[in-house]
Design an enzyme around this catalytic site. Structure first.
Site, PDB file in Angstrom:
ATOM      1  N   SER A 223       0.858  -1.154   0.100  1.00 44.73           N
ATOM      2  CA  SER A 223       0.022  -0.025   0.101  1.00 44.73           C
ATOM      3  C   SER A 223       0.767   1.238  -0.007  1.00 44.73           C
ATOM      4  CB  SER A 223      -0.985  -0.025   1.182  1.00 44.73           C
ATOM      5  OG  SER A 223      -2.057   0.825   1.038  1.00 44.73           O
ATOM      6  N   LYS A 227       3.852   1.927  -2.805  1.00 43.98           N
ATOM      7  CA  LYS A 227       4.232   3.346  -3.249  1.00 43.98           C
ATOM      8  C   LYS A 227       5.692   3.475  -3.333  1.00 43.98           C
ATOM      9  CE  LYS A 227      -0.036   5.215  -1.667  1.00 43.98           C
ATOM     10  NZ  LYS A 227      -1.299   4.858  -2.382  1.00 43.98           N
ATOM     11  N   TRP A 314     -10.676   0.868  -4.257  1.00 41.05           N
ATOM     12  CA  TRP A 314      -9.908   1.950  -3.755  1.00 41.05           C
ATOM     13  C   TRP A 314      -8.938   1.921  -4.841  1.00 41.05           C
ATOM     14  CZ3 TRP A 314     -11.022   6.673  -2.178  1.00 41.05           C
ATOM     15  CH2 TRP A 314     -10.044   7.356  -1.350  1.00 41.05           C
ATOM     16  N   HIS A 365      -8.074  -5.351   1.402  1.00 36.76           N
ATOM     17  CA  HIS A 365      -6.552  -4.757   1.475  1.00 36.76           C
ATOM     18  C   HIS A 365      -5.729  -5.160   2.397  1.00 36.76           C
ATOM     19  CE1 HIS A 365      -4.416  -1.222   0.503  1.00 36.76           C
ATOM     20  NE2 HIS A 365      -4.159  -0.759   1.993  1.00 36.76           N
TER      21      HIS A 365
END
Ligand code: GCU
Length: 388
Positions: A223, A227, A314, A365
């Site tokens: 997550s 990144k 999302w 997630h």
């Protein structure tokens, strides 16, 4: 409608494929001067550096290169950890710059019964120290160290809060103390850049460790950490392989699809993650000189594995898969044909034997055992092949 309710409607995430705007991705294989990039020499000499600069200036901020001094000391060195299966090294990395000091606590397990020097996975841990317990009293699927050791890999982790606390009022109390000029600049590094910088300092250490194969180090993040793992691998070519788990917006997913999380949402909730310049693209995705497929391209020819979870719209699973597909031409420059199927694979059917790998896992997630088992297969395939 009141003005307020209209504003709220406008900021609601879109999950409707039919409402994805038409978009054109910026051209990967054309330089800013309009020259076609058809070989890896032009890519490496011109196009890739151009892209690095665009991502630095507009999104993640600069990556400071120098520092005065780095030292490594061993807080713990236990040759018989995990009931004899592994050697545990707890390494305190200190970086000095401009009379400031930064400390990174690295936890590293190395398999005793597998080949040495060992290939390694490094997790950029954004979920707290309890997930990377060196005593192994607490175990967590977020960092399943025993699984990695049993598979012949060294497994390492550091905590992002040591580099930049993950909070808008305190994020500057880490790496940014060493580089105050970054904090002052609109294209300066912020938290995600600081975490990626931390991964590179851990890499500095790992390259000095005779138990580690410095040519086979994978960087992994989940997550917000995913990144950072992409940015770390793009900026630092010493990482041989990159895994980005459910990284979504400003990670592996295309921004221009405006599906799920958007630039404005991320900049509003996490204004300290990216450079101030990134705010210019709030509600203006089409003006970005890059899109996230280019971030993956900058890692070529090194293998990249992106994932999603079925309940995590999302993070835009479709936009993540499209991003990988649109990065393929950079791999082709190196004679690698990733050959991703035209459509995203079915849920729980990972593509692992590839340079560009992907799965969408059933569930929420998270970073789970399912994900790790497949990361190991991906690393087995790519490290054995040594196609880079
Ligand atoms: C939030 C944020 C995401 C991020 C995620 C995470 O949902 O909006 O961009 O990836 O947190 O780090 O778990």
């Amino acid at each position: 409608y009141t003005v307020d309710s209209l504003a709220q409607t406008a900021d609601k995430p879109n999950y409707d494929e039919s409402k994805v705007p038409e978009y054109t991705l910026p051209e990967l294989l054309k330089t800013n001067d309009g020259v076609k990039v058809n070989n890896k020499q032009v890519w490496e000499a011109i196009r890739r550096p151009e892209l690095i600069r665009e991502f630095e200036d507009n999104i993640y901020g600069q990556m400071p290169q120098g520092f005065d001094r780095i030292t490594y000391s061993f807080i713990n060195d236990n040759k018989s950890a995990m009931e004899g299966k592994a050697r545990l090294k707890e390494v305190l990395i200190k970086v000095f710059n401009k009379d400031q000091k930064l400390e990174i606590n690295l936890i590293l397990f190395i398999p005793n019964r597998a080949k040495r020097p060992s290939p390694a996975f490094l997790l950029i841990n954004n979920r707290g120290k309890e997930n990377t317990d060196p005593t192994r009293i607490n175990k967590s699927d977020f960092w399943p160290a025993e699984l990695l050791i049993d598979s012949g890999y060294a497994i390492a982790a550091f905590n992002v809060d040591e580099l930049a606390p993950d909070q808008k009022d305190t994020y500057m109390n880490g790496v940014l103390r060493l580089y105050p000029e970054q904090l002052a600049a609109n294209n300066g590094m912020r938290a995600i850049g600081a975490w990626a910088w931390g991964a590179s300092r851990v890499m500095d250490y790992l390259l000095t460790d005779p138990d580690i194969d410095g040519k086979q180090i994978a960087v992994v993040g989940h997550s917000r950490g995913g990144k950072a793992s992409l940015w770390a691998a793009a900026e630092d070519q010493r990482f041989a392989l990159c895994i980005t788990n459910c990284s979504g917006n400003t990670g592996a997913a295309l921004a221009r699809r405006q599906f799920g999380e958007r630039i404005k949402t991320i900049n509003t909730k996490f204004p300290y993650w990216f450079s101030p310049n990134y705010k210019k693209f709030n509600d203006q995705e089409a003006l970005l000189p890059v899109d996230q497929h280019m971030l993956i391209s900058m890692i070529a020819p090194r293998p990249v594995y992106a994932t999603n979870a079925s309940d995590d719209l999302w993070a835009d699973p479709k936009g993540t898969y499209l991003s990988l597909q649109n990065a393929e031409p950079a791999y082709v420059l190196y004679g690698i044909k990733p050959n991703l199927p035209a459509n995203s694979p079915a849920i729980n059917e990972p593509i692992v034997n590839a340079s560009l790998a992907y799965h969408i896992r059933e569930g929420k997630h998270d970073l789970t055992l399912f994900d790790w088992i497949n990361f190991i297969k991906f690393a087995n395939y790519n490290f054995k092949k040594r196609a880079f």
